[in-house]
Every structure is written in structure tokens, then in C-alpha cells.
Scaffold this active site. Structure first.
Site, mmCIF file in Angstrom:
data_model
loop_
_atom_site.group_PDB
_atom_site.id
_atom_site.type_symbol
_atom_site.label_atom_id
_atom_site.label_comp_id
_atom_site.label_asym_id
_atom_site.label_seq_id
_atom_site.Cartn_x
_atom_site.Cartn_y
_atom_site.Cartn_z
ATOM 1 C CB CYS A 73 -0.980 0.014 1.165
ATOM 2 S SG CYS A 73 -0.506 0.993 2.545
ATOM 3 N NE ARG A 96 4.296 1.832 -1.182
ATOM 4 C CZ ARG A 96 5.567 1.699 -0.839
ATOM 5 N NH1 ARG A 96 6.494 2.138 -1.642
ATOM 6 N NH2 ARG A 96 5.907 1.127 0.286
ATOM 7 C CD1 TRP A 153 -1.808 -5.801 -3.063
ATOM 8 C CD2 TRP A 153 -1.106 -6.535 -1.073
ATOM 9 N NE1 TRP A 153 -1.442 -7.125 -3.196
ATOM 10 C CE2 TRP A 153 -1.015 -7.597 -1.998
ATOM 11 C CE3 TRP A 153 -0.722 -6.773 0.253
ATOM 12 C CZ2 TRP A 153 -0.559 -8.867 -1.651
ATOM 13 C CZ3 TRP A 153 -0.265 -8.033 0.603
ATOM 14 C CH2 TRP A 153 -0.189 -9.063 -0.349
ATOM 15 N N GLY A 194 1.269 -2.070 6.004
ATOM 16 C CA GLY A 194 1.936 -3.174 6.699
ATOM 17 C C GLY A 194 0.959 -3.984 7.524
ATOM 18 C CD GLU A 228 11.007 -13.334 -14.575
ATOM 19 O OE1 GLU A 228 10.957 -13.814 -13.436
ATOM 20 O OE2 GLU A 228 10.509 -12.225 -14.860
ATOM 21 C CD GLU A 237 4.650 -11.576 -12.072
ATOM 22 O OE1 GLU A 237 5.315 -11.630 -13.127
ATOM 23 O OE2 GLU A 237 4.958 -10.832 -11.137
ATOM 24 C CE LYS A 265 7.427 -2.642 -10.850
ATOM 25 N NZ LYS A 265 7.656 -3.804 -11.691
#
Ligand code: GLU
Length: 610
Positions: free
Chosen positions: A2, A27, A75, A100, A483, A490, A605
Site C-alpha cells: 500500500c 503499491r 493492498w 503493513g 521467469e 502473473e 509492485k
């Protein structure tokens, strides 16, 4: 994760908060909210589910006017992304935004319920608001003193900004694990999770340190460490540019960033070749003396950066003969590990704010490593500031949540670092020159791949109705297969797994049928013959093969085998090159599926929660 932001000024700050939230959206973007104290001294709040745009539209219909305010783009960690759970959280006249996790929130919540508090959300954050209110009612004092009593009661990793309508001239912010920066202005000050949120209002920043609590008014910033001692933190002037501008002719930032790779790689090695030698201006003679003593390397990273670390392990051991281990930060930090003699810890992170990697770095400092070196893409990031040595990739800002150019520039930089350290350990100058030569042609080879995207677009059609995809690779291309699988997961939400091709017969071969695509990374190197046997194993079971190669493998294009030819390249840098078609494949599949490519569901991100 966030993004949080706070502002105090002589004028209305709602616009600044909203603009900052847009820049912090990378974020987290499941919901957003904003609270201000209006001219009547009341807290006004608006929250919306979805992206910052929805909040912006809501504020356009219901203007918010105030000279002090806080905002967040969320988030979710605790509680679904609903309006009730969106920040800011309020306890009467107190409002809080938080980034957090409060780990002991259940205990505090139960205590506060017994004390008569009513919770309106499922979040851990709401306990901060009510606890602040409780402490204020119990013992009074300034908002700073109240928060100084609240913070020791919380455990976890977080950053928070707290505002109180009874003290409308001050914001309090506390850092414990999540990054926080104060932006200093004239008769106005700001707080944010990332300086990018504030670059339109200031270029003077103070980076808070662990345990700091700051009292921010219009006129001044007072900072106190975890022992409540007044401390001075340096004001740093930064000339930052926010280049989110324009996607130009591109449909998505991710697509733009894939196409920017030739220039991002060039920028990463530019000015770092000197007299046919690799040279880092960031490393002093003393730093190079330290690197010459290295007998072991421990790489720590998460996600895409972990894959870059895995490739680097092959390079460190084969080129500079230095033993190297790679571990996921969230595992490393909770494992009792044996520190090798003269071991250098290398941390990799695009943002430099990855919570688990920062925690692992801090742990390593207590464990007797020879030193630490961070590789990041964002200036002034926590990892850079907390490491002994720091080198930046020069990818430019990466906005797409799925990392592309940050990965290939990390690989470029890691290979250069392998050479720099290898030279200090007597790597032959011819090897160095060969690598420099190869790196110099890499951008052109990537451009060649970017010009054959039509072929990859055509392949993508085969994947859109698939549920599962396997990726196979060997040696330093095994992490590239990982990857490739991660990119696909994703942004297209298709389940994808990567295997070292030799592992196929130890289990995953059972999955092969006529319906599962198997993507094989098959460059022309010493493992090709082995890989061809693995391709045969899949073919014999009627699997659907997509073989990326740069040589005639002896297989021909059929309904069930598709060969994709890539340009010839020096083997040593081939992992960087083979990454690009896999990014394009994932991108084109996601495009056809119509997913939110730049901000895929459930992700963010900068991973600032553990
Ligand atoms: N734990 C808080 C929540 O779930 C904050 C999460 C975040 O960092 O966005 O609301």
C-alpha cells in the site's frame, strides 16, 4: 505494500493527496480512501473500492476541502477489499492510514472491545485508531506523546500516519519496518511511503529510520528515535523525474517496458566500460579490496529478482570460481544458516523496499558476513541505504507490476559484477573482453526479437483456453524458464510451472497429454543434446511443444511442435536474450484474455509486507 500519504499546508491539500495516491498506486490498488480535517474541525472521509480513479471521481462529486489530510491506496492483508475495510480508519476524531501488518492486532482488538470500542472493519489497522483514542482519553498529552505510548504496544512491520481533529495542526508518523519519507516545503510538509508521491510539491526529503516517530507541522519536522530521543535526520535534495507519462503507441506500460529493454540495458552498462574493462564508479578502492577477499557469495531475493540471482549463481561459479548460494529472502530470514568464511551477501530488489529482503539483510549484519552489496533500480531505496556497497540498475521507472526491464538490467549488472569480482580473483582478461563484446551487441539482438513479435502473437492464440503450461530449461536457462512461467501466471492467470528439464521423468511427465503446452528454452549450448532427449520424451507422449532455439534442432514444425527461431548470441548472455520472447508470449496471451496487464489482480509492485 500500500501507499500512504499525508499533507499539512496553508491551502487545500486534497488535490495533492489524490495526485500522490495516483503515483503510489503501484503499491496496491484494491481500494483507496482519503480523510481531511475541514474548516469546522471535523474529520471528513471518502473511501472507494477499486483504483484511485474511483476515489478521484467520488471527490469530484463531493469536494473535500481541508489544510491537513491523509490518504491511502490499499493492498488488503486483513479483510477483503471493501469500502468498510478501506483506509483511513477512524476512532471519533482520530484518523489513521497504515501500510503493513499489526501482528498482535487480535489481542489488542479483544482488549479494546472489552473497553467498549466498536469495530467497523476487519482490518488490523483499526486497532491503531482506537488504541490512540484510548491512550488519549486515559493519559492525555500531545498527539506525539499519545502515539509514543501506542507504538510500543504494536508488533509487526508497518508505517502509519495519524491525524487528530482535536490537534488540527500536526500529523504524526511512525516507521517500523515499512519505508516512510517526509517531504519538506515552505509553510507545508508532507509524508509518504515513497518520495515519488511528492515530487510535484518538493525536492527536499528526509528518510525516516527504523523506529523513528516524527511530529510534522506546517513549519517544522521533529523526529524522535525509538528511545524518544530527539534526533536529526539529513535533509536530502533529490532531482527526481516521474516518467509515467505517456504510453505512447503502446497499449500497456508492460509492453512499453518490454520494448525499452535495449535502451535500459545500454543505460545500465553505459559509462561502466573503461579501457576494455568493466568499472563501477560506485565502488571505491577500499570496496574493491573488500571484494577481493570474498570467498563465498550469498544472494538473497524474492520473485523475479530471485530468478536473476539464480542465473548469477551459474555465472559466479563458472566464471569467477567463487562458490555462490541463492535463497528466497522469506526462507533465509527464518532459517538458522551457517555463514561461510568471507561471505558477501548480495541483495536484489527492483524497488529496494522488499520487506523480506530488507529483513534478511539486517539479519546478515548480525551474523558476521564480510559485507553486503545491494542491487536496486530505485534511488535512495532502503536496501541501498542500509548496505555497505550499492549499485543501481538503470532501467528507468518500471510501472507494470510484472517486472520486465528491471529483470534484464539486473542480469546485465550481475554479469558485470561477476566480471568485476572475477578480475579481483584473477579472471583472465580475455574472458572479460569477450563478455564486454557480447554485452555490447545484446541490445541489437533484443531489438531483432522485438521485430518478430507477429510470430509470438500467433503462438499466443494456442494458449488462451489452456489451464496449465509447463516451461522447461536447463543450466542457466532453467531460471529463465521459471521467469517465463512466473510472467504467465502473473498477468494471464494461467497456472504455469517451470522444471529443470532433467526432472521431467521424476514426476511432471505424468502431466503430459495432448492438451498441455510445453515451452522449451533450447539455446545452442552444451546442454542442447540433453534437452533434445527431453523434447523427445514430451513428443512421445503427444505433448504440445513450443521450442525457442537458435539452431536447427532436427525437429520440424508440425501441428504439435512449433519452433521459434531466435538470433545467434554468445552463450554467456543468452539467458538475458531468451527472457524477452517469454515476456512477449505472456503479454500476448494476457492481451487476448483481456486481463488487467499492468495491475494484475491481487498483486502490487513493491512488496513491503512480509
Ligand atoms: N494491513 C492493512 C490492511 O489490510 C494494510 C495493508 C496494506 O499495507 O495495504 O488494511
Amino acid at each position: 505494500m500500500c501507499g500512504i500519504i499525508g499533507a499539512i499546508a496553508q491551502h487545500n491539500i486534497a488535490g495533492i493527496l489524490l495526485e500522490g495516491l495516483h503515483r503510489l498506486e503501484y503499491r496496491g490498488y484494491d481500494s483507496a480512501g482519503l480523510a481531511i480535517i475541514d474548516d469546522q474541525g471535523h474529520v471528513q472521509r471518502i473511501r472507494r473500492v477499486g483504483k484511485v480513479k474511483a476515489l478521484h471521481e467520488a471527490v469530484a462529486h463531493q469536494p473535500m476541502i481541508g489544510k491537513i489530510g491523509i490518504a491511502q491506496t490499499r493492498w488488503a492483508t486483513h479483510g477483503e477489499p471493501t469500502e468498510q475495510n478501506a483506509h483511513p480508519h477512524i476512532s471519533e476524531h482520530i484518523a489513521v492510514v497504515h501500510n503493513g501488518i499489526i501482528e498482535n492486532y487480535q489481542f489488542i482488538r479483544a482488549l479494546l472491545i472489552k473497553r467498549g470500542y466498536c469495530f467497523t472493519s476487519e482490518t488490523d489497522t483499526e486497532v491503531i485508531a482506537h488504541l490512540t483514542h484510548w491512550e488519549q482519553q486515559q493519559s492525555g498529552g500531545s498527539l506525539l506523546e499519545v502515539v509514543q505510548r501506542v507504538i510500543p504496544q504494536l508488533s509487526g512491520a508497518y508505517g502509519a500516519v495519524i491525524m487528530d481533529a482535536c490537534h488540527p495542526d500536526v500529523l504524526i508518523t511512525a516507521r517500523s519496518g515499512s519505508p516512510l519519507v517526509i517531504g519538506c516545503g515552505l509553510e507545508k510538509n508532507f509524508i509518504a511511503s515513497d518520495q515519488l508521491a511528492l515530487i510535484s510539491v518538493t525536492n527536499h526529503f528526509i528518510f525516516l529510520e527504523e523506529g523513528d516517530i516524527a511530529e510534522v507541522t506546517r513549519h517544522k519536522v521533529d523526529i524522535f528515535d525509538k528511545n524518544k530521543n530527539s534526533v536529526k535526520r539529513e535533509v536530502i535534495k533529490l532531482q527526481l523525474k516521474y516518467d509515467n507519462g505517456d504510453k505512447g503507441t503502446f497499449c500497456h506500460y508492460m509492453q512499453k517496458e518490454i520494448y525499452e529493454q535495449p535502451i535500459a540495458i545500454t543505460n545500465t552498462f553505459k559509462n561502466r566500460f573503461k579501457y576494455d574493462s568493466i568499472y563501477f564508479s560506485e565502488l571505491s578502492n577500499a570496496d574493491n579490496v573488500l571484494l577481493s577477499q570474498v570467498e563465498h557469495i550469498q544472494i538473497i531475493a524474492c520473485g523475479t529478482s530471485y530468478h536473476a540471482g539464480m542465473v548469477a549463481r551459474y555465472w559466479f561459479e563458472s566464471l569467477s570460481m567463487i562458490p555462490c548460494d541463492v535463497e528466497i529472502s522469506s526462507e533465509f530470514r527464518y532459517r538458522k544458516s551457517v555463514v561461510r568464511k568471507n561471505s558477501l551477501i548480495i541483495t536484489l530488489s527492483q524497488s529496494g523496499e522488499t520487506a523480506d529482503t530488507i529483513a534478511a539483510l539486517r539479519l546478515s549484519k548480525k551474523n558476521g558476513y564480510l559485507g553486503s552489496l545491494a542491487i536496486c533500480n530505485v534511488a535512495n531505496a532502503s536496501l541501498l541505504r542500509e548496505s555497505d556497497l550499492a549499485i543501481m540498475t538503470k532501467a528507468g521507472i518500471e510501472i507494470g507490476v510484472a517486472s520486465t526491464k528491471a529483470f534484464t538490467t539486473q542480469l546485465t549488472l550481475l554479469l558485470m559484477l561477476v566480471v568485476n569480482i572475477g578480475r579481483l580473483h584473477h579472471m583472465h582478461v580475455r574472458v572479460e573482453q569477450k563478455i564486454i563484446k557480447a554485452l555490447k551487441v545484446l541490445p541489437t539482438r533484443i531489438e531483432q526479437i522485438l521485430s518478430i513479435t507477429k510470430d509470438i502473437e500467433n503462438l499466443a492464440k494456442d494458449f488462451i483456453d489452456k489451464q496449465h503450461v509447463l516451461f522447461l530449461g536447463r543450466g542457466d536457462h532453467y531460471p529463465i524458464a521459471m521467469e517465463g512461467a512466473l510472467k504467465l501466471k502473473e498477468i494471464s492467470y494461467i497456472h504455469a510451472e517451470a522444471y529443470a528439464a532433467g526432472e521431467l521423468k521424476h514426476g511432471p511427465l505424468a502431466l503430459i497429454d495432448s492438451n498441455i503446452p510445453v515451452v522449451v528454452i533450447a539455446p545452442n549450448n552444451h546442454l542442447l543434446a540433453k534437452l533434445k532427449s527431453n523434447i523427445e520424451e514430451v513428443r512421445a507422449r503427444n505433448g504440445l511443444l513450443y521450442v525457442f532455439t537458435n539452431i536447427d534442432t532436427g525437429f520440424t514444425n508440425t501441428d504439435r511442435v512449433k519452433i521459434i527461431f531466435l538470433p545467434q548470441i554468445e552463450n554467456i548472455i543468452s539467458p538475458i536474450l531468451y527472457t524477452v520472447p517469454l515476456q512477449l508470449l505472456a503479454y500476448n496471451i494476457a492481451l487476448m484474455k483481456g486481463t488487467d496487464i499492468d495491475q494484475p489482480r491481487n498483486l502490487a509492485k513493491s512488496v513491503t509486507v512480509e
